[in-house]
Write a protein that holds these residues in place. Structure first.
Motif, PDB file in Angstrom:
ATOM      1  N   UNK A 208       0.825  -1.207   0.000  1.00  0.00           N
ATOM      2  CA  UNK A 208       0.000   0.000   0.000  1.00  0.00           C
ATOM      3  C   UNK A 208       0.864   1.264   0.000  1.00  0.00           C
ATOM      4  N   UNK A 209       1.969   1.231   0.739  1.00  0.00           N
ATOM      5  CA  UNK A 209       2.889   2.373   0.709  1.00  0.00           C
ATOM      6  C   UNK A 209       3.423   2.574  -0.710  1.00  0.00           C
ATOM      7  N   UNK A 210       3.752   1.489  -1.390  1.00  0.00           N
ATOM      8  CA  UNK A 210       4.247   1.593  -2.767  1.00  0.00           C
ATOM      9  C   UNK A 210       3.185   2.174  -3.694  1.00  0.00           C
ATOM     10  N   UNK A 211       1.934   1.765  -3.486  1.00  0.00           N
ATOM     11  CA  UNK A 211       0.833   2.301  -4.280  1.00  0.00           C
ATOM     12  C   UNK A 211       0.734   3.814  -4.131  1.00  0.00           C
ATOM     13  N   UNK A 212       0.863   4.289  -2.898  1.00  0.00           N
ATOM     14  CA  UNK A 212       0.784   5.731  -2.640  1.00  0.00           C
ATOM     15  C   UNK A 212       1.954   6.463  -3.274  1.00  0.00           C
ATOM     16  N   UNK A 213       3.154   5.934  -3.106  1.00  0.00           N
ATOM     17  CA  UNK A 213       4.332   6.599  -3.673  1.00  0.00           C
ATOM     18  C   UNK A 213       4.241   6.677  -5.195  1.00  0.00           C
ATOM     19  N   UNK A 214       3.773   5.622  -5.836  1.00  0.00           N
ATOM     20  CA  UNK A 214       3.595   5.648  -7.290  1.00  0.00           C
ATOM     21  C   UNK A 214       2.595   6.732  -7.691  1.00  0.00           C
ATOM     22  N   UNK A 215       1.498   6.854  -6.929  1.00  0.00           N
ATOM     23  CA  UNK A 215       0.490   7.871  -7.225  1.00  0.00           C
ATOM     24  C   UNK A 215       1.044   9.274  -7.013  1.00  0.00           C
ATOM     25  N   UNK A 216       1.848   9.450  -5.973  1.00  0.00           N
ATOM     26  CA  UNK A 216       2.463  10.762  -5.735  1.00  0.00           C
ATOM     27  C   UNK A 216       3.396  11.145  -6.876  1.00  0.00           C
ATOM     28  N   UNK A 217       4.241  10.203  -7.281  1.00  0.00           N
ATOM     29  CA  UNK A 217       5.209  10.496  -8.346  1.00  0.00           C
ATOM     30  C   UNK A 217       4.509  10.778  -9.668  1.00  0.00           C
ATOM     31  N   UNK A 218       3.312  10.224  -9.847  1.00  0.00           N
ATOM     32  CA  UNK A 218       2.539  10.453 -11.068  1.00  0.00           C
ATOM     33  C   UNK A 218       1.679  11.708 -10.982  1.00  0.00           C
ATOM     34  N   UNK A 219       1.757  12.416  -9.855  1.00  0.00           N
ATOM     35  CA  UNK A 219       0.988  13.650  -9.703  1.00  0.00           C
ATOM     36  C   UNK A 219      -0.490  13.435  -9.471  1.00  0.00           C
ATOM     37  N   UNK A 220      -0.865  12.285  -8.893  1.00  0.00           N
ATOM     38  CA  UNK A 220      -2.276  11.935  -8.737  1.00  0.00           C
ATOM     39  C   UNK A 220      -2.829  12.244  -7.349  1.00  0.00           C
ATOM     40  N   UNK A 221      -1.990  12.767  -6.455  1.00  0.00           N
ATOM     41  CA  UNK A 221      -2.438  13.115  -5.105  1.00  0.00           C
ATOM     42  C   UNK A 221      -2.530  14.636  -5.002  1.00  0.00           C
ATOM     43  N   UNK A 222      -3.721  15.184  -4.726  1.00  0.00           N
ATOM     44  CA  UNK A 222      -3.866  16.653  -4.668  1.00  0.00           C
ATOM     45  C   UNK A 222      -2.983  17.267  -3.579  1.00  0.00           C
ATOM     46  N   UNK A 223      -2.172  18.260  -3.924  1.00  0.00           N
ATOM     47  CA  UNK A 223      -1.332  18.909  -2.908  1.00  0.00           C
ATOM     48  C   UNK A 223      -2.133  19.711  -1.898  1.00  0.00           C
ATOM     49  N   UNK A 224      -3.383  20.001  -2.213  1.00  0.00           N
ATOM     50  CA  UNK A 224      -4.223  20.822  -1.330  1.00  0.00           C
ATOM     51  C   UNK A 224      -4.617  20.106  -0.049  1.00  0.00           C
ATOM     52  N   UNK A 225      -4.282  18.820   0.094  1.00  0.00           N
ATOM     53  CA  UNK A 225      -4.587  18.109   1.337  1.00  0.00           C
ATOM     54  C   UNK A 225      -3.872  18.725   2.534  1.00  0.00           C
ATOM     55  N   UNK A 226      -2.664  19.249   2.327  1.00  0.00           N
ATOM     56  CA  UNK A 226      -1.901  19.894   3.408  1.00  0.00           C
ATOM     57  C   UNK A 226      -2.377  21.331   3.543  1.00  0.00           C
ATOM     58  N   UNK A 227      -3.156  21.597   4.587  1.00  0.00           N
ATOM     59  CA  UNK A 227      -3.767  22.921   4.749  1.00  0.00           C
ATOM     60  C   UNK A 227      -3.132  23.753   5.857  1.00  0.00           C
ATOM     61  N   UNK A 228      -2.453  23.137   6.822  1.00  0.00           N
ATOM     62  CA  UNK A 228      -1.939  23.870   7.973  1.00  0.00           C
ATOM     63  C   UNK A 228      -0.538  23.376   8.330  1.00  0.00           C
TER      64      UNK A 228
END
Length: 335
Positions: free
Chosen positions: A287-307
């Motif tokens: 699952x960690x690998x799945x997330x890292x692949x999605x991050x590297x592909x630009x598929x995770x919205x950066x707006x999640x970090x708000x504070x």
């Protein structure tokens, strides 16, 4: 070194602790970023069922290697993330590859002291290079992996209808990875701002605010059939029990939440649907690998970090993260 301790529920203290000594198979990390999780908020409010006080919180972390074993692939200066679920590797769950539910699991920041500190030692098997992602992103891998694990565990298929109840960071993670699998996703939450974030920033198909008429809205969105897969990420026993009503015949219900309470449901309703009921705990390396692949592909919205806040300000500012009017999605502590 500066360390912030949750002495008792509602009490955070800044302490000057000695540097940790690295064991033979451990990595010494200079902590750089720590994501604030719902688990941390539950520890602060006294609602975490697996914890004793005092405790140093923090399990979503990234950092820089200060020292590592001579035979390690890690070297001083490497940027890394940490899998905070310290599994034994030998129990029945670990032997089956389910290290996420190890019978002797030690979770950083829950069962043992975590990352609200400047330096930390971690067994080298749980420290991984953060290649191709920023330190901020690396500190958000863990909570996203929990959502990715829940989606993978559900067996979700493209074209299915999904309801995620609870639009906190974990719920949002489930929404992101359900959509990446091709599902049509609806968010249900008691806060209109969270519902709006899900339909706007995350692009989910529909958002329904919790309250009068919500069940009718969910029925209308699905032609009265409700949802192939329902994920609960509320941490609320009443919501978890109510969620059974939203599962379609032949569907699945995945409880990502954990609460210190018994959950009950109607057995006739459960059986006539031939419903699959699942718990989903933590995440695995897959699952960690799945997330890292999605991050590297630009598929995770950066707006999640708000504070953001500094480690030194945690004792005085942490409680502000509990204020709904602050609009917190994901806060990151900078060390």
């Amino acid at each position: 070194m500066l360390t912030v301790v949750c002495e008792t529920p509602g009490t955070l203290l800044a302490q000057d602790r000695p540097m940790p000594e690295r064991g033979a198979h451990e990595v010494l990390l200079r902590v750089k970023r720590v994501g604030v999780c719902g688990t941390d908020l539950h520890i602060f409010t006294g609602k975490q069922p697996y914890l004793s006080y005092p405790r140093v919180m923090g399990h979503e972390l990234s950092g820089i290697v200060e020292a590592a074993p001579a035979d390690s692939a890690l070297h001083p200066g490497d940027a890394v993330y940490v899998m905070p679920y310290l599994s034994c590797g030998t129990c029945i769950a670990c032997r089956a590859g389910k290290t996420n539910c190890c019978t002797r699991i030690q979770v950083l920041g829950v069962h043992r002291d975590g990352a609200f500190t400047e330096y930390l030692t971690v067994p080298q098997a749980f420290v991984h290079k953060a290649e191709g992602v920023s330190l901020d992103q690396a500190a958000m891998v863990e909570f996203l992996a929990i959502g990715a694990h829940a989606v993978r565990r559900s067996g979700l298929r493209a074209g299915q209808r999904v309801l995620v109840v609870g639009a906190g960071p974990i719920g949002m993670a489930a929404m992101i990875f359900a959509q990446l699998r091709g599902a049509t996703v609806t968010a249900l939450d008691g806060r209109q701002d969270r519902v709006d974030f899900c339909t706007g920033a995350l692009g989910v198909h529909a958002g329904v605010p919790l309250g009068e008429g919500d069940e009718e809205q969910l029925a209308k969105l699905t032609d009265g059939e409700f949802y192939d897969v329902v994920f609960d990420a509320t941490g609320n026993p009443q919501a978890m029990e109510r969620g059974f009503r939203f599962v379609a015949h032949g569907g699945s219900y995945v409880l990502i939440s954990v609460v210190g309470a018994n959950i009950t449901f109607s057995d006739p309703e459960f059986h006539k649907r031939e419903m699959s009921l699942m718990g989903s705990r933590n995440a695995t390396t897959e699952d960690f690998s799945t997330v890292l692949d999605a991050m590297r592909a630009g598929l995770i919205p950066p707006s999640l970090n708000t504070h953001r806040l500094a480690l030194a300000d945690v004792p005085t500012q942490f409680q502000n993260l509990l204020d709904p009017s602050a609009g917190v999605i994901k806060a990151i502590v900078e060390c």
